[in-house]
Design a protein around this motif. Structure first.
Motif, mmCIF file in Angstrom:
data_model
loop_
_atom_site.group_PDB
_atom_site.id
_atom_site.type_symbol
_atom_site.label_atom_id
_atom_site.label_comp_id
_atom_site.label_asym_id
_atom_site.label_seq_id
_atom_site.Cartn_x
_atom_site.Cartn_y
_atom_site.Cartn_z
ATOM 1 N N UNK A 110 0.839 -1.203 0.000
ATOM 2 C CA UNK A 110 0.000 0.000 0.000
ATOM 3 C C UNK A 110 0.876 1.256 0.000
ATOM 4 N N UNK A 111 1.934 1.246 0.808
ATOM 5 C CA UNK A 111 2.823 2.406 0.856
ATOM 6 C C UNK A 111 3.597 2.544 -0.449
ATOM 7 N N UNK A 112 4.069 1.437 -1.002
ATOM 8 C CA UNK A 112 4.798 1.497 -2.265
ATOM 9 C C UNK A 112 3.919 2.075 -3.368
ATOM 10 N N UNK A 113 2.663 1.640 -3.412
ATOM 11 C CA UNK A 113 1.728 2.139 -4.416
ATOM 12 C C UNK A 113 1.503 3.634 -4.238
ATOM 13 N N UNK A 114 1.327 4.081 -2.995
ATOM 14 C CA UNK A 114 1.104 5.503 -2.732
ATOM 15 C C UNK A 114 2.306 6.344 -3.148
ATOM 16 N N UNK A 115 3.521 5.856 -2.858
ATOM 17 C CA UNK A 115 4.730 6.603 -3.221
ATOM 18 C C UNK A 115 4.851 6.712 -4.743
ATOM 19 N N UNK A 116 4.584 5.621 -5.444
ATOM 20 C CA UNK A 116 4.695 5.651 -6.905
ATOM 21 C C UNK A 116 3.624 6.538 -7.533
ATOM 22 N N UNK A 117 2.443 6.579 -6.938
ATOM 23 C CA UNK A 117 1.424 7.518 -7.426
ATOM 24 C C UNK A 117 1.930 8.961 -7.271
ATOM 25 N N UNK A 118 2.552 9.248 -6.134
ATOM 26 C CA UNK A 118 3.115 10.584 -5.917
ATOM 27 C C UNK A 118 4.224 10.877 -6.928
ATOM 28 N N UNK A 119 5.039 9.849 -7.228
ATOM 29 C CA UNK A 119 6.116 10.035 -8.201
ATOM 30 C C UNK A 119 5.555 10.349 -9.587
ATOM 31 N N UNK A 120 4.484 9.665 -9.969
ATOM 32 C CA UNK A 120 3.837 9.946 -11.259
ATOM 33 C C UNK A 120 3.368 11.397 -11.304
ATOM 34 N N UNK A 121 2.679 11.828 -10.243
ATOM 35 C CA UNK A 121 2.150 13.196 -10.202
ATOM 36 C C UNK A 121 3.266 14.237 -10.206
ATOM 37 N N UNK A 122 4.306 13.990 -9.419
ATOM 38 C CA UNK A 122 5.407 14.948 -9.317
ATOM 39 C C UNK A 122 6.155 15.064 -10.639
ATOM 40 N N UNK A 123 6.403 13.924 -11.297
ATOM 41 C CA UNK A 123 7.088 13.951 -12.588
ATOM 42 C C UNK A 123 6.251 14.687 -13.628
ATOM 43 N N UNK A 124 4.935 14.495 -13.584
ATOM 44 C CA UNK A 124 4.057 15.185 -14.525
ATOM 45 C C UNK A 124 4.087 16.696 -14.289
ATOM 46 N N UNK A 125 4.063 17.122 -13.025
ATOM 47 C CA UNK A 125 4.101 18.552 -12.696
ATOM 48 C C UNK A 125 5.370 19.217 -13.213
ATOM 49 N N UNK A 126 6.487 18.483 -13.178
ATOM 50 C CA UNK A 126 7.771 19.048 -13.601
ATOM 51 C C UNK A 126 8.074 18.784 -15.080
ATOM 52 N N UNK A 127 7.159 18.110 -15.769
ATOM 53 C CA UNK A 127 7.377 17.825 -17.185
ATOM 54 C C UNK A 127 8.436 16.790 -17.462
ATOM 55 N N UNK A 128 8.672 15.889 -16.497
ATOM 56 C CA UNK A 128 9.676 14.829 -16.682
ATOM 57 C C UNK A 128 8.974 13.593 -17.259
#
Length: 491
Positions: free
Chosen positions: A139-157
């Motif tokens: 559950x924690x791994x999934x939550x972290x990766x969701x955050x990584x997807x969102x953060x990368x999208x915000x920065x255009x990576x």
């Protein structure tokens, strides 16, 4: 960014180059500029700077040079302070589960203290990537990766976002959330060139789809997907190795005897040491032991499996071994494997496997009520994601128990019918002796349906169903419904 670092070095401003390297090294590695990045490290004015050594170690590891990575990491950690670069280098390179877990704990703290020169989006991805492989909290791994997807999208990576999505799909698959994993896999960008990180991981999308197909009992689909991923010169870890394991388990389920010899060689090519916290040797031994068992080599199966019972942290492998030990008549060893599986935290599909095994053990011991209770729990956990594989073994104990359970009464009668139908289709497809329509009729014979109800269910005339039943009896050499089901399971 590579050009900016190169320009800073060319203009004799090493301090500026060092800042750019430390600020961007993790993203450059993840987004597959490892060759260029390492070359910049080599020409850096102080190539023995601890940060430069650690960045080079990561580049070496992604290029497949694990020994070079190990030596450079040792040099860098000997000199480096416990900062962001050291922390996330350790997160990538720590080999065994214990050191990987300790590095992940430090990384959680480091993320809370990220400064302006630290790459937060890339660090989120790498931490999520690590937590999935440690399998200690999906559950924690999934939550972290969701955050990584969102953060990368915000920065255009875009590349980091793609990799985070792929590993999110892997996390969902490993947690048993197959439907959601398939949605993420379908959303992955298509047509991108294979990157250094893709080669490092070894084919994530196909491996995930193959795993899902296996646990859903679509063994033909799984074998076809996974066979295309096998690369003989592979180092035997990451997704290519996962593909080898599930490919072998698929051909075992399909009884493809002509492929057993090649399958043995494939398993021998899997790493015998941990990599990125994954206990590859335990996983390899579980699949190898099953392969030996189906070839009638139970002593070899025991010898292969025994060392796996001294390791922890491999829930799926130990769930598979619990069923193996039951099948070869070792209930005590089966219980030991059960305990190891439970201690590691079972994903849903592995829980289904252990519950089916437990039901069979109770049934063999004459504890019918407990057997049906365990089987009902297995159906309950299996229904949402259609986890069929644990029910499809050709063991007559499980076959008889499933047939009896239809009379016992289940809250999951529709899924039980799907299990019985799939089981009939699978077992007779293995035998290769019944027509498609006869397989459908045999699947219905496993339920409580009368011949008239079977005719209605299949949309054919009652005399046609009777004719199919007579043909099934003749081909299987039996004279009763129960005997037909039992004989099909033995085949």
């Amino acid at each position: 960014m590579i050009n900016a670092i190169r320009g800073a070095l060319a203009s004799a401003t090493p301090d500026a180059a060092g800042v750019l390297l430390r600020r961007n090294w993790l993203r450059l590695i993840i987004e597959s500029h490892t060759g260029e990045l390492e070359q910049l490290c080599v020409i850096y004015p102080d190539p023995h700077d601890p940060h430069i050594l650690l960045i080079r170690a990561c580049c070496r590891d992604l290029s497949g040079d694990s020994y070079g990575a190990q030596y450079l990491r040792g040099q860098g950690l000997r000199l480096a302070d416990e900062d962001f670069v050291a922390c996330f280098t350790d997160l990538l390179l720590a080999p065994d589960a214990a050191s990987k877990a300790a590095a992940a704990d430090r990384a959680h703290d480091a993320l809370a203290r990220c400064g302006p020169d630290d790459d937060y989006a890339s660090a989120l991805f790498l931490l999520g990537w690590t937590e999935v492989r440690l399998r200690r909290d999906f559950a924690r791994a999934i939550a972290i990766l969701r955050s990584a997807v969102a953060e990368a999208e915000l920065h255009g990576h875009a590349e980091t976002r793609r990799l985070a999505l792929g590993n999110l799909a892997f996390a969902l698959t490993q947690a048993g959330l197959f439907s959601e994993a398939e949605l993420v896999l379908d959303a992955l960008p298509r047509g991108s060139e294979e990157s250094d990180w893709d080669r490092f991981e070894g084919g994530l999308p196909a491996a995930n789809r193959g795993c899902i197909a296996y646990w859903r009992g679509d063994f033909e689909v799984a074998a076809a997907l996974l066979e295309t991923m096998v690369v003989e010169e592979s180092p035997g870890n990451n997704f290519e190795a996962l593909a080898r394991l599930y490919y072998v388990m698929s051909i075992v389920a399909l009884k493809r005897e002509e492929r057993y010899y090649a399958a043995t060689a494939l398993l021998q090519g899997i790493s015998k040491t941990d990599k990125h916290g994954i206990p590859w040797d335990t996983l390899r031994r579980a699949a190898s032991a099953w392969l030996a068992h189906v070839q009638g080599q139970d002593e070899r199966a025991r010898a292969l499996a025994a060392p796996a019972l001294t390791r922890t942290g491999a829930a799926v492998a130990h769930a598979v071994l619990a069923e193996l030990y039951r099948a070869i008549g070792e209930p005590g060893m089966s219980g030991q494997a059960f305990r190891l599986a439970a201690a590691a935290g079972l994903p849903r599909y592995a829980r289904v496997s252990t519950l089916v095994t437990s039901a069979a053990l109770h049934s063999a011991a004459g504890r019918g009520e407990q057997a049906h209770e365990q089987l009902e729990h297995a159906l309950e956990h299996a229904t949402a994601e259609r986890v069929l594989a644990p029910f499809l073994t050709d063991d007559p104990i499980i076959g008889d128990l499933l047939g009896a359970h239809a009379h016992w009464g289940s809250k999951h009668q529709d899924f039980l019918h799907a299990v019985l139908e799939k089981r009939g289709l699978h077992s007779t497809a293995v035998a290769g002796i019944l027509t498609d329509r006869e397989q459908n009729v045999l699947a219905c014979l496993r339920t409580t349906m009368t011949a008239e109800e079977i005719a209605t269910h299949l949309g054919v005339a009652y005399p046609t169903v009777k004719s199919h039943i007579r043909s099934i009896y003749r081909k299987l050499g039996v004279v009763s419904r129960r005997a037909a089901v039992h004989m099909a399971d033995q085949n």
